[in-house]
Design an enzyme around this catalytic site. Sequence first.
Site, PDB file in Angstrom:
ATOM      1  N   HIS A 117      -5.903  -0.906   4.574  1.00 43.65           N
ATOM      2  CA  HIS A 117      -5.536   0.522   4.540  1.00 43.65           C
ATOM      3  C   HIS A 117      -6.775   1.311   4.977  1.00 43.65           C
ATOM      4  O   HIS A 117      -7.670   1.561   4.173  1.00 43.65           O
ATOM      5  CB  HIS A 117      -5.102   0.883   3.114  1.00 43.65           C
ATOM      6  N   THR A 174       0.860  -1.182   0.000  1.00 41.60           N
ATOM      7  CA  THR A 174       0.000   0.000   0.000  1.00 41.60           C
ATOM      8  C   THR A 174       0.897   1.231   0.000  1.00 41.60           C
ATOM      9  O   THR A 174       1.856   1.331   0.753  1.00 41.60           O
ATOM     10  CB  THR A 174      -1.028  -0.024   1.152  1.00 41.60           C
ATOM     11  N   CYS A 189      -3.648   7.906   7.194  1.00 48.21           N
ATOM     12  CA  CYS A 189      -4.223   6.562   7.168  1.00 48.21           C
ATOM     13  C   CYS A 189      -3.282   5.575   7.863  1.00 48.21           C
ATOM     14  O   CYS A 189      -2.115   5.864   8.066  1.00 48.21           O
ATOM     15  CB  CYS A 189      -4.434   6.101   5.729  1.00 48.21           C
TER      16      CYS A 189
END
Lengths: 159, 205
Positions: free
Chosen positions: A46, A23, A29
């Site tokens: 995520h 990711t 995040c």
Amino acid sequence: MKTTYNIGISDWKIGVAGDVLVTYALGSCVGICMYDKIHKIGGLSHIMLPDSNSIADISGLNRMKFADTAIPDMYQKLVQQGASNMTCKIAGGALMFATSSDKFNIGERNVVAVRAALSKLRVPIIASDTGLNFGRTVFFYPENGVVEVKSTTQGTKQL
Amino acid sequence: MLKRYEDLNEIQLDVLKEIGNIGSGNASTALSSMIGKEILIKMPEVKTLAFQEAIESNGAPDDIVGAILVNLKGDISGMILMLTEKNFADVILSAFFGESDVDLLTLNDNQKSALSEIGNIMSSAYINAIATLSNLSIALEPPMFTADMLGAVMSVPITLFGEVGDKLLCINKTIQIDDHEYKSNMLLIPTVESLSVLFSRLGVS
């Protein structure tokens, strides 16, 4: 067959030995790498927000967006695929712009919510690289559970 | 009452495009007078994009960008996020400090201030145009600067405004200076609530 899975914002995917779960550019995040070392299976989630309960209208709610829904969902999927005794490594939750305004500090709230969701499932966090003020890209290898965290200023860190 | 960006209709998107056009025209004039170069802007794009698309419309998630964030308060809340690639930062910085070949990740304080100030002035010009047009009062908070991965920077508006829907409204523009096209985007990202205020003021339902 070796596959690289790219996990976008508000997404999670499962991989097995040989696969790479990636990711890119986590800011506020958080990336959650859940792993069963016996069965060599893992998932990378995520998440972008802490709590789905803040949403009044839950019709069409994207469960992959929130820590409190994405984490149990991914856990269930891993269990269905034979995983047990899982551990977890997490990264992200930065404060990208230096400010004292509370509203910007979603990164910290995300990390707190991720820890709470994992604790509820009794999945221990064995390594983490969270907070501070820089973006992170995460590579997760279900072959051996290694998580590499790359950032622009801090180089690569292995969790 | 508008609840999600994805519920915007064609007419509303056209209105936002025109607002983006006027705002970015003003911003470019401000930039032009500061750096003494002729500036053209392309017709802005107004799109509601899924989060990942919103990032990818500006580059690869791990591209390094300079980012200036200006928070909006008052009748309209939201933010302006100005993204500059290295080449554009060099053009701006050379106007202040002479010949420039910077690494965005190792800018000194003067360089960061100069970029922040440019972002601030362009954002003010942009917002003044909208405020005048709509007779709304919009205040700007001081600019904040960072240089990092595009995706990490864009996670800020995405997390702040992406709670309800799964898309983000971006009013984008591309800048052309002296025949060279720069990927310097000014993203105006109003909150959903602010859009309703703006539309009702402009008589668009």
